[in-house]
Design a protein around this motif. Structure first.
Motif, PDB file in Angstrom:
ATOM      1  N   ASN A   1       7.089  10.114  -7.985  1.00 30.69           N
ATOM      2  CA  ASN A   1       6.928   9.553  -6.651  1.00 30.69           C
ATOM      3  C   ASN A   1       5.477   9.141  -6.431  1.00 30.69           C
ATOM      4  O   ASN A   1       4.559   9.888  -6.726  1.00 30.69           O
ATOM      5  CB  ASN A   1       7.351  10.549  -5.574  1.00 30.69           C
ATOM      6  N   LYS A   2       5.322   7.938  -5.899  1.00 29.88           N
ATOM      7  CA  LYS A   2       3.986   7.403  -5.645  1.00 29.88           C
ATOM      8  C   LYS A   2       3.948   6.849  -4.232  1.00 29.88           C
ATOM      9  O   LYS A   2       4.990   6.541  -3.654  1.00 29.88           O
ATOM     10  CB  LYS A   2       3.674   6.304  -6.651  1.00 29.88           C
ATOM     11  N   PRO A   3       2.758   6.686  -3.663  1.00 28.60           N
ATOM     12  CA  PRO A   3       2.669   6.097  -2.323  1.00 28.60           C
ATOM     13  C   PRO A   3       3.313   4.713  -2.297  1.00 28.60           C
ATOM     14  O   PRO A   3       3.125   3.918  -3.210  1.00 28.60           O
ATOM     15  CB  PRO A   3       1.161   6.005  -2.068  1.00 28.60           C
ATOM     16  N   ILE A   4       4.080   4.478  -1.264  1.00 31.10           N
ATOM     17  CA  ILE A   4       4.783   3.202  -1.135  1.00 31.10           C
ATOM     18  C   ILE A   4       3.789   2.066  -0.978  1.00 31.10           C
ATOM     19  O   ILE A   4       2.731   2.237  -0.376  1.00 31.10           O
ATOM     20  CB  ILE A   4       5.783   3.243   0.034  1.00 31.10           C
ATOM     21  N   GLN A   5       4.092   0.936  -1.572  1.00 31.24           N
ATOM     22  CA  GLN A   5       3.222  -0.239  -1.492  1.00 31.24           C
ATOM     23  C   GLN A   5       3.996  -1.363  -0.821  1.00 31.24           C
ATOM     24  O   GLN A   5       5.156  -1.600  -1.141  1.00 31.24           O
ATOM     25  CB  GLN A   5       2.781  -0.676  -2.886  1.00 31.24           C
ATOM     26  N   ASN A   6       3.353  -2.034   0.104  1.00 30.32           N
ATOM     27  CA  ASN A   6       3.913  -3.197   0.771  1.00 30.32           C
ATOM     28  C   ASN A   6       2.978  -4.370   0.514  1.00 30.32           C
ATOM     29  O   ASN A   6       2.046  -4.596   1.277  1.00 30.32           O
ATOM     30  CB  ASN A   6       4.054  -2.956   2.282  1.00 30.32           C
ATOM     31  N   PRO A   7       3.205  -5.114  -0.584  1.00 29.36           N
ATOM     32  CA  PRO A   7       2.307  -6.238  -0.881  1.00 29.36           C
ATOM     33  C   PRO A   7       2.179  -7.179   0.308  1.00 29.36           C
ATOM     34  O   PRO A   7       3.168  -7.585   0.909  1.00 29.36           O
ATOM     35  CB  PRO A   7       2.993  -6.934  -2.062  1.00 29.36           C
TER      36      PRO A   7
ATOM     37  N   LEU B   1      16.089   7.068  -4.278  1.00 29.73           N
ATOM     38  CA  LEU B   1      14.718   6.826  -4.728  1.00 29.73           C
ATOM     39  C   LEU B   1      13.727   7.852  -4.168  1.00 29.73           C
ATOM     40  O   LEU B   1      12.522   7.660  -4.257  1.00 29.73           O
ATOM     41  CB  LEU B   1      14.279   5.404  -4.356  1.00 29.73           C
ATOM     42  N   ASP B   2      14.256   8.900  -3.590  1.00 34.94           N
ATOM     43  CA  ASP B   2      13.447  10.035  -3.125  1.00 34.94           C
ATOM     44  C   ASP B   2      12.345   9.646  -2.162  1.00 34.94           C
ATOM     45  O   ASP B   2      11.220  10.148  -2.254  1.00 34.94           O
ATOM     46  CB  ASP B   2      12.857  10.806  -4.307  1.00 34.94           C
ATOM     47  N   TYR B   3      12.628   8.739  -1.225  1.00 35.86           N
ATOM     48  CA  TYR B   3      11.610   8.362  -0.237  1.00 35.86           C
ATOM     49  C   TYR B   3      11.359   9.537   0.698  1.00 35.86           C
ATOM     50  O   TYR B   3      12.279  10.101   1.270  1.00 35.86           O
ATOM     51  CB  TYR B   3      12.062   7.150   0.573  1.00 35.86           C
ATOM     52  N   LYS B   4      10.082   9.913   0.826  1.00 28.27           N
ATOM     53  CA  LYS B   4       9.705  10.993   1.731  1.00 28.27           C
ATOM     54  C   LYS B   4       8.209  10.921   1.977  1.00 28.27           C
ATOM     55  O   LYS B   4       7.432  10.779   1.036  1.00 28.27           O
ATOM     56  CB  LYS B   4      10.064  12.354   1.123  1.00 28.27           C
ATOM     57  N   ASP B   5       7.829  11.002   3.230  1.00 28.10           N
ATOM     58  CA  ASP B   5       6.419  11.057   3.622  1.00 28.10           C
ATOM     59  C   ASP B   5       5.591   9.914   3.028  1.00 28.10           C
ATOM     60  O   ASP B   5       4.478  10.121   2.537  1.00 28.10           O
ATOM     61  CB  ASP B   5       5.792  12.399   3.229  1.00 28.10           C
ATOM     62  N   GLY B   6       6.147   8.706   3.042  1.00 33.35           N
ATOM     63  CA  GLY B   6       5.406   7.547   2.551  1.00 33.35           C
ATOM     64  C   GLY B   6       5.337   7.433   1.044  1.00 33.35           C
ATOM     65  O   GLY B   6       4.604   6.609   0.516  1.00 33.35           O
ATOM     66  N   LYS B   7       6.100   8.254   0.329  1.00 34.21           N
ATOM     67  CA  LYS B   7       6.128   8.192  -1.129  1.00 34.21           C
ATOM     68  C   LYS B   7       7.546   7.870  -1.583  1.00 34.21           C
ATOM     69  O   LYS B   7       8.515   8.212  -0.924  1.00 34.21           O
ATOM     70  CB  LYS B   7       5.668   9.511  -1.740  1.00 34.21           C
ATOM     71  N   ILE B   8       7.620   7.170  -2.727  1.00 35.51           N
ATOM     72  CA  ILE B   8       8.908   6.741  -3.254  1.00 35.51           C
ATOM     73  C   ILE B   8       8.852   6.718  -4.771  1.00 35.51           C
ATOM     74  O   ILE B   8       7.765   6.726  -5.360  1.00 35.51           O
ATOM     75  CB  ILE B   8       9.286   5.352  -2.679  1.00 35.51           C
ATOM     76  N   HIS B   9      10.001   6.684  -5.401  1.00 30.46           N
ATOM     77  CA  HIS B   9      10.086   6.668  -6.857  1.00 30.46           C
ATOM     78  C   HIS B   9       9.308   5.478  -7.426  1.00 30.46           C
ATOM     79  O   HIS B   9       9.298   4.388  -6.858  1.00 30.46           O
ATOM     80  CB  HIS B   9      11.558   6.584  -7.288  1.00 30.46           C
ATOM     81  N   LYS B  10       8.675   5.691  -8.563  1.00 28.07           N
ATOM     82  CA  LYS B  10       7.830   4.660  -9.161  1.00 28.07           C
ATOM     83  C   LYS B  10       8.598   3.397  -9.536  1.00 28.07           C
ATOM     84  O   LYS B  10       8.012   2.320  -9.614  1.00 28.07           O
ATOM     85  CB  LYS B  10       7.080   5.212 -10.374  1.00 28.07           C
ATOM     86  N   ASN B  11       9.909   3.482  -9.753  1.00 29.95           N
ATOM     87  CA  ASN B  11      10.685   2.278 -10.070  1.00 29.95           C
ATOM     88  C   ASN B  11      10.666   1.295  -8.909  1.00 29.95           C
ATOM     89  O   ASN B  11      10.587   0.082  -9.124  1.00 29.95           O
ATOM     90  CB  ASN B  11      12.122   2.625 -10.442  1.00 29.95           C
ATOM     91  N   TYR B  12      10.730   1.788  -7.672  1.00 28.44           N
ATOM     92  CA  TYR B  12      10.661   0.892  -6.516  1.00 28.44           C
ATOM     93  C   TYR B  12       9.318   0.160  -6.505  1.00 28.44           C
ATOM     94  O   TYR B  12       9.265  -1.045  -6.271  1.00 28.44           O
ATOM     95  CB  TYR B  12      10.848   1.664  -5.206  1.00 28.44           C
TER      96      TYR B  12
END
Length: 146
Positions: free
Chosen positions: A22-28, A99-110
C-alpha cells in the motif's frame, strides 16, 4: 521450538510484505506544456483512447468529465473521475474494492494503473500535436512557389 520460531518468522515476513504493497494515493494533475495545443474534443479523445487502451470501461462522458472503472481478475476494482479542459486534466480516485484503500493509501497496482494512464494521455496529445505540425509544414511546402 525451532519449528514454531520458523513459522513465526515466516508469518512476520509475509505480514511485512503485504503491508508494503500500500502506498499513498496519487491523483495526477496535469497542465499541458505550452507547446501542446489541444481543444476539449482532442483532450476528451486522448483520455478515452488511453482508458480503452488500458482496459478501463468508460462509464460517463460529459464536456468536462470522464468517469471510468476497471476490474482485474474479477477481484480488483477501481473507479476514477477525470475532470478536464482543453489544457488540463486530473485523474481522481473515486472508489475501489479489493485494493485495500484506507487512510489515503491504496495497493501499488492502482498507482501503476493511474501512472500508465497519465503517460498514455500525454503521449497521445503529443503525438497529435506532432501530426498537426507535420501536416502544417507539408501544406506550407506545397503552397510555396518553386
Amino acid at each position: 521450538m525451532p519449528y514454531l520460531l520458523r513459522i513465526t518468522l515466516i508469518a512476520l515476513a509475509l505480514l511485512g510484505t503485504v503491508s508494503c504493497t500500500n502506498k499513498p494515493i496519487q491523483n495526477p494533475d496535469r497542465t499541458l506544456h505550452a507547446s501542446i495545443h489541444s481543444d476539449r474534443a482532442q483532450m476528451q479523445q486522448a483520455i478515452v483512447k488511453a482508458l480503452v487502451g488500458r482496459g478501463w470501461t468508460v462509464q460517463k462522458i460529459t464536456p468536462q468529465l470522464v468517469q471510468a472503472q476497471i476490474t482485474v481478475r474479477e477481484q480488483y476494482h477501481a473507479e476514477i473521475d477525470i475532470p478536464y479542459s482543453a489544457n488540463h486534466y486530473r485523474i481522481q480516485y473515486r472508489d475501489s474494492s479489493g485494493l485495500d484503500y484506507k487512510d489515503g493509501k491504496i495497493h501499488k497496482n492502482y498507482i501503476r494503473w493511474v501512472r500508465l494512464l497519465d503517460r498514455d494521455i500525454v503521449r497521445d496529445l503529443k503525438d497529435n500535436q506532432n501530426e498537426r505540425t507535420a501536416k502544417q509544414l507539408s501544406e506550407a511546402a506545397l503552397v510555396k512557389p518553386l
